[in-house]
Design a protein around this motif. Sequence first.
Motif, PDB file in Angstrom:
ATOM      1  N   LEU A  28       0.832  -1.208   0.000  1.00  0.00           N
ATOM      2  CA  LEU A  28       0.000   0.000   0.000  1.00  0.00           C
ATOM      3  C   LEU A  28       0.864   1.254   0.000  1.00  0.00           C
ATOM      4  O   LEU A  28       0.539   2.256   0.619  1.00  0.00           O
ATOM      5  CB  LEU A  28      -0.935  -0.017   1.217  1.00  0.00           C
ATOM      6  CG  LEU A  28      -1.877  -1.222   1.264  1.00  0.00           C
ATOM      7  CD1 LEU A  28      -2.624  -1.268   2.586  1.00  0.00           C
ATOM      8  CD2 LEU A  28      -2.854  -1.188   0.098  1.00  0.00           C
ATOM      9  N   ALA A  50      -5.438   3.053   4.669  1.00  0.00           N
ATOM     10  CA  ALA A  50      -6.042   2.681   3.380  1.00  0.00           C
ATOM     11  C   ALA A  50      -7.466   2.180   3.563  1.00  0.00           C
ATOM     12  O   ALA A  50      -8.364   2.530   2.787  1.00  0.00           O
ATOM     13  CB  ALA A  50      -5.189   1.615   2.696  1.00  0.00           C
ATOM     14  N   GLY A 108      -1.663   2.369  -2.457  1.00  0.00           N
ATOM     15  CA  GLY A 108      -2.667   3.237  -1.852  1.00  0.00           C
ATOM     16  C   GLY A 108      -3.566   3.880  -2.894  1.00  0.00           C
ATOM     17  O   GLY A 108      -4.779   4.017  -2.692  1.00  0.00           O
ATOM     18  N   LYS A 124      -0.249   1.565   7.328  1.00  0.00           N
ATOM     19  CA  LYS A 124      -0.786   1.872   6.000  1.00  0.00           C
ATOM     20  C   LYS A 124      -2.089   1.130   5.734  1.00  0.00           C
ATOM     21  O   LYS A 124      -2.994   1.675   5.086  1.00  0.00           O
ATOM     22  CB  LYS A 124       0.251   1.540   4.922  1.00  0.00           C
ATOM     23  CG  LYS A 124       1.469   2.467   4.964  1.00  0.00           C
ATOM     24  CD  LYS A 124       2.479   2.151   3.879  1.00  0.00           C
ATOM     25  CE  LYS A 124       3.670   3.094   3.970  1.00  0.00           C
ATOM     26  NZ  LYS A 124       4.691   2.816   2.936  1.00  0.00           N
TER      27      LYS A 124
END
Length: 309
Positions: free
Chosen positions: A54, A105, A59, A101
Amino acid sequence: MHATYDARLQEAARAMIRPADGFSYEQAFSRNVGWVTLEEQQRLREARVAIAGLGGVGGSHVTTLARLGIGALSIADFDTFDYSNFNRQAGATLASVGKAKVQIAAAMASDINPEMDIRIFPGGVSSDNIDAFLDGVSVYVDGLDFFAFEARQLVFAACRAKGIPAVTAAPLGMGAAVLVFMPQGMSFEDYFGFEGRSNAEKALRFLVGLAPARLHSAHLVVPSRIDLTEQRGPSTAMGCMLCSGVAATEALKLILGRGPVWSAPWGYQFDAFGRRMGKTWRPGGHRNPLQRLAISIGQRRLGIPTAKP
């Protein structure tokens, strides 16, 4: 059944967004209709896409696929945000520094579609969770770090074994290079030839294989910023966002079964800076004479010894 993904972290991500009062899937994604039919939009709603990694591209894949109306995601990453991510990574802000992350996300995707079913794998992908990660997945979209060779080999091999198409889009300069691996077509290993190679040679083979047209190479103004041995290189937000656009388009075509898909050994590269598009074909993959020559030249220039598999 999915004990290898962290449902608690998923709930924490959902807690970061506003309540979904008055949310309507049909209204939220109605502007997609025209480029897709109502029936096709429903098929996107019922599809699950897996994204490992990500960072720069991963992302952006999450938010682009969420806005496409994909109804379910499986996302994996073990990393947290840092200041060095600010130039390109979706979700990288002062507020997210130090945060996982996957959590950020998932929160971004849920804030776009609060009905989305999101499975979170905060330890990244491994042989222990690959089956759960790919369970029920229609398409895999690669977001792994360029140098995550072991994880990438694992995921692409598992996708092939499970009959799942896999898309990789690499941000090269201010453009994107795209490869699609179909379960019945050329495999990732046959195309790149990673087995038995050093990480430095894998990096070279990955770069050469992703973009045989090399449309990006003329725009690199500080070559010393690329070091395959030290596993570092420059990147741009433009390249990452272009990757998410083309990868989501390939995912849409694969899910809906509409439109041509150029699968390996075919690939293509778009360079926005030079305003050029290149379609490539490397039959035989890494054994192709042109590929072997490019790899050999790269080894000599970079001082990378040849490893015999």
